[in-house]
Scaffold this motif. Sequence first.
Motif, PDB file in Angstrom:
ATOM      1  N   ASN A 119       0.818  -1.218   0.000  1.00  0.00           N
ATOM      2  CA  ASN A 119       0.000   0.000   0.000  1.00  0.00           C
ATOM      3  C   ASN A 119       0.854   1.270   0.000  1.00  0.00           C
ATOM      4  O   ASN A 119       0.422   2.304  -0.522  1.00  0.00           O
ATOM      5  CB  ASN A 119      -0.962  -0.027   1.184  1.00  0.00           C
ATOM      6  N   ARG A 120       2.048   1.205   0.552  1.00  0.00           N
ATOM      7  CA  ARG A 120       2.947   2.365   0.460  1.00  0.00           C
ATOM      8  C   ARG A 120       3.380   2.608  -0.978  1.00  0.00           C
ATOM      9  O   ARG A 120       3.530   3.762  -1.406  1.00  0.00           O
ATOM     10  CB  ARG A 120       4.171   2.140   1.347  1.00  0.00           C
ATOM     11  N   ALA A 121       3.577   1.525  -1.733  1.00  0.00           N
ATOM     12  CA  ALA A 121       3.931   1.672  -3.146  1.00  0.00           C
ATOM     13  C   ALA A 121       2.784   2.332  -3.915  1.00  0.00           C
ATOM     14  O   ALA A 121       3.007   3.203  -4.759  1.00  0.00           O
ATOM     15  CB  ALA A 121       4.274   0.314  -3.745  1.00  0.00           C
ATOM     16  N   LEU A 122       1.555   1.931  -3.616  1.00  0.00           N
ATOM     17  CA  LEU A 122       0.395   2.580  -4.235  1.00  0.00           C
ATOM     18  C   LEU A 122       0.338   4.055  -3.836  1.00  0.00           C
ATOM     19  O   LEU A 122       0.070   4.932  -4.671  1.00  0.00           O
ATOM     20  CB  LEU A 122      -0.891   1.882  -3.797  1.00  0.00           C
ATOM     21  N   HIS A 123       0.591   4.314  -2.567  1.00  0.00           N
ATOM     22  CA  HIS A 123       0.555   5.686  -2.055  1.00  0.00           C
ATOM     23  C   HIS A 123       1.577   6.558  -2.779  1.00  0.00           C
ATOM     24  O   HIS A 123       1.287   7.721  -3.119  1.00  0.00           O
ATOM     25  CB  HIS A 123       0.828   5.668  -0.552  1.00  0.00           C
ATOM     26  N   ASP A 124       2.752   6.009  -3.040  1.00  0.00           N
ATOM     27  CA  ASP A 124       3.793   6.753  -3.765  1.00  0.00           C
ATOM     28  C   ASP A 124       3.274   7.224  -5.119  1.00  0.00           C
ATOM     29  O   ASP A 124       3.521   8.366  -5.529  1.00  0.00           O
ATOM     30  CB  ASP A 124       5.033   5.876  -3.970  1.00  0.00           C
ATOM     31  N   PHE A 125       2.587   6.338  -5.830  1.00  0.00           N
ATOM     32  CA  PHE A 125       2.059   6.685  -7.147  1.00  0.00           C
ATOM     33  C   PHE A 125       1.092   7.855  -7.041  1.00  0.00           C
ATOM     34  O   PHE A 125       1.138   8.797  -7.824  1.00  0.00           O
ATOM     35  CB  PHE A 125       1.356   5.466  -7.763  1.00  0.00           C
ATOM     36  N   ALA A 126       0.206   7.805  -6.055  1.00  0.00           N
ATOM     37  CA  ALA A 126      -0.849   8.822  -5.929  1.00  0.00           C
ATOM     38  C   ALA A 126      -0.310  10.173  -5.506  1.00  0.00           C
ATOM     39  O   ALA A 126      -0.942  11.203  -5.781  1.00  0.00           O
ATOM     40  CB  ALA A 126      -1.904   8.355  -4.933  1.00  0.00           C
ATOM     41  N   GLN A 127       0.826  10.194  -4.845  1.00  0.00           N
ATOM     42  CA  GLN A 127       1.296  11.451  -4.265  1.00  0.00           C
ATOM     43  C   GLN A 127       1.664  12.507  -5.294  1.00  0.00           C
ATOM     44  O   GLN A 127       1.761  13.686  -4.969  1.00  0.00           O
ATOM     45  CB  GLN A 127       2.490  11.184  -3.331  1.00  0.00           C
ATOM     46  N   THR A 128       1.844  12.114  -6.541  1.00  0.00           N
ATOM     47  CA  THR A 128       2.119  13.102  -7.579  1.00  0.00           C
ATOM     48  C   THR A 128       0.967  14.092  -7.705  1.00  0.00           C
ATOM     49  O   THR A 128       1.171  15.287  -7.933  1.00  0.00           O
ATOM     50  CB  THR A 128       2.369  12.399  -8.925  1.00  0.00           C
ATOM     51  N   LYS A 152      -7.129   1.781   9.312  1.00  0.00           N
ATOM     52  CA  LYS A 152      -6.802   2.967  10.113  1.00  0.00           C
ATOM     53  C   LYS A 152      -5.556   3.658   9.583  1.00  0.00           C
ATOM     54  O   LYS A 152      -5.491   4.889   9.505  1.00  0.00           O
ATOM     55  CB  LYS A 152      -6.596   2.565  11.574  1.00  0.00           C
ATOM     56  N   ARG A 153      -4.562   2.860   9.192  1.00  0.00           N
ATOM     57  CA  ARG A 153      -3.289   3.431   8.733  1.00  0.00           C
ATOM     58  C   ARG A 153      -3.469   4.188   7.425  1.00  0.00           C
ATOM     59  O   ARG A 153      -3.004   5.328   7.287  1.00  0.00           O
ATOM     60  CB  ARG A 153      -2.250   2.317   8.570  1.00  0.00           C
ATOM     61  N   VAL A 154      -4.140   3.565   6.440  1.00  0.00           N
ATOM     62  CA  VAL A 154      -4.270   4.237   5.147  1.00  0.00           C
ATOM     63  C   VAL A 154      -5.263   5.402   5.223  1.00  0.00           C
ATOM     64  O   VAL A 154      -5.108   6.401   4.511  1.00  0.00           O
ATOM     65  CB  VAL A 154      -4.656   3.250   4.021  1.00  0.00           C
ATOM     66  N   ALA A 155      -6.255   5.292   6.105  1.00  0.00           N
ATOM     67  CA  ALA A 155      -7.173   6.418   6.286  1.00  0.00           C
ATOM     68  C   ALA A 155      -6.413   7.636   6.805  1.00  0.00           C
ATOM     69  O   ALA A 155      -6.667   8.772   6.391  1.00  0.00           O
ATOM     70  CB  ALA A 155      -8.301   6.036   7.235  1.00  0.00           C
ATOM     71  N   ALA A 156      -5.448   7.392   7.698  1.00  0.00           N
ATOM     72  CA  ALA A 156      -4.635   8.492   8.222  1.00  0.00           C
ATOM     73  C   ALA A 156      -3.745   9.095   7.142  1.00  0.00           C
ATOM     74  O   ALA A 156      -3.361  10.268   7.228  1.00  0.00           O
ATOM     75  CB  ALA A 156      -3.781   7.995   9.382  1.00  0.00           C
ATOM     76  N   LEU A 157      -3.445   8.302   6.099  1.00  0.00           N
ATOM     77  CA  LEU A 157      -2.647   8.802   4.980  1.00  0.00           C
ATOM     78  C   LEU A 157      -3.486   9.618   4.001  1.00  0.00           C
ATOM     79  O   LEU A 157      -2.959  10.199   3.059  1.00  0.00           O
ATOM     80  CB  LEU A 157      -2.009   7.628   4.219  1.00  0.00           C
ATOM     81  N   GLY A 158      -4.807   9.614   4.204  1.00  0.00           N
ATOM     82  CA  GLY A 158      -5.692  10.336   3.300  1.00  0.00           C
ATOM     83  C   GLY A 158      -6.356   9.463   2.261  1.00  0.00           C
ATOM     84  O   GLY A 158      -6.800   9.962   1.215  1.00  0.00           O
ATOM     85  N   ALA A 159      -6.456   8.157   2.526  1.00  0.00           N
ATOM     86  CA  ALA A 159      -7.057   7.232   1.571  1.00  0.00           C
ATOM     87  C   ALA A 159      -8.462   7.657   1.179  1.00  0.00           C
ATOM     88  O   ALA A 159      -9.222   8.182   1.994  1.00  0.00           O
ATOM     89  CB  ALA A 159      -7.098   5.821   2.166  1.00  0.00           C
ATOM     90  N   LYS A 160      -8.795   7.420  -0.085  1.00  0.00           N
ATOM     91  CA  LYS A 160     -10.139   7.673  -0.601  1.00  0.00           C
ATOM     92  C   LYS A 160     -10.852   6.393  -1.015  1.00  0.00           C
ATOM     93  O   LYS A 160     -12.065   6.394  -1.205  1.00  0.00           O
ATOM     94  CB  LYS A 160     -10.063   8.602  -1.822  1.00  0.00           C
ATOM     95  N   SER A 161     -10.089   5.299  -1.185  1.00  0.00           N
ATOM     96  CA  SER A 161     -10.668   4.083  -1.754  1.00  0.00           C
ATOM     97  C   SER A 161     -10.005   2.850  -1.158  1.00  0.00           C
ATOM     98  O   SER A 161      -8.781   2.807  -0.999  1.00  0.00           O
ATOM     99  CB  SER A 161     -10.483   4.096  -3.283  1.00  0.00           C
ATOM    100  N   LEU A 162     -10.834   1.846  -0.851  1.00  0.00           N
ATOM    101  CA  LEU A 162     -10.351   0.574  -0.323  1.00  0.00           C
ATOM    102  C   LEU A 162     -10.765  -0.546  -1.273  1.00  0.00           C
ATOM    103  O   LEU A 162     -11.871  -0.523  -1.819  1.00  0.00           O
ATOM    104  CB  LEU A 162     -10.953   0.290   1.060  1.00  0.00           C
TER     105      LEU A 162
END
Length: 361
Positions: A119-128, A152-162
Amino acid sequence: MPERLISADSHVKMTHEQVKHHLPAGLHAAYDEASGSYEATMRRGAGAANRAGATQRKDERIAASNAVFNRPSYWDPVERLKDMDADGVEVEVLYSEVSAFRYLSNVKGGFSESVQAFNRALHDFAQTDPKRLIVSYQIPIHDIDLAVAEVKRVAALGAKSLQLPVFPSELGQPDYYDRRYDPLFALIEETGLPICCHIGLKTTLSELAERDPTPNKGIMVPVTPLMTAEAFGMWIMGGPLERFPRLKVVFVEPGVAWVAWWLETVDDMVKRQGYKFPEIKELPSHYFHRNIYLTFIDESLGLHRMRDVIGVDNIMWSTDFPHPVTSWPNSRKIVEDQFTGIPDDERARMLSGNATRVWNL
């Protein structure tokens, strides 16, 4: 202003090296073993059947498909934004091609760490550009405590989709009506995030694929989206949507026209045929219209003749980039052709309004 286009289903290529970048070096061998075993399994059975059919398509279709798959925008977020601009698409909801929940639980001594790394790898892509690139974080279901912690962790990162698996039984887990999922669903309901279930080849269809005598597995392929009826039933008649009325469940790429028949049938089972569904208080269609959403790509019958039965507020457009059926790079022209004769307010909801509401954009 140009009409807003939000793709409720696009794809991103996520490599194992990107995942391992976020994984302790001591777990790389275990990760490779788990992912390699999964990919070997996919090369047999269903995966092999799909590839065998694909290689027999017309040469020009193969060339066109490969040209899109080989575009850097498949894996490079900067290039993806350029291709979205060229296509007139404002936002894409993105799903990884890798179904990580099929193998991460097999990473010996590193299940939790591997889930976080993926999920961190996915997060990296979205951060652009997090407002335009909406990645769907994959949530495992083998361990509910781990799943709750990851939400809880990804929601704190600002997740929009699960993203959750469509068929838990394929992973050796109980179906979603089982009460073991209640803590997970309660948390997801509280976050307001949607649960996305992207259809794929249900593993039980591999046997049909092997029997299918047609060159492109044309008997098996249209059966694939119809298998989503099983998942509808578990979510609706099994009771989760009764217990968690604010959940949003998105089924990605199931097709839409056949759903009108399914809704009519399951309601008739209650009203006329006397079927009992003790876990729900309303007709099955009530929960569908309140809680479930569908994406489509190019489907005239469902869009023009069935949308009122399915529900205009339950249908969302997508490009399916970069798969062979993608509307890229001609989405605006294709939309004009698809939506001819559909009222402007309904058109706006299916092209962007529903997605804006579902993903809290």
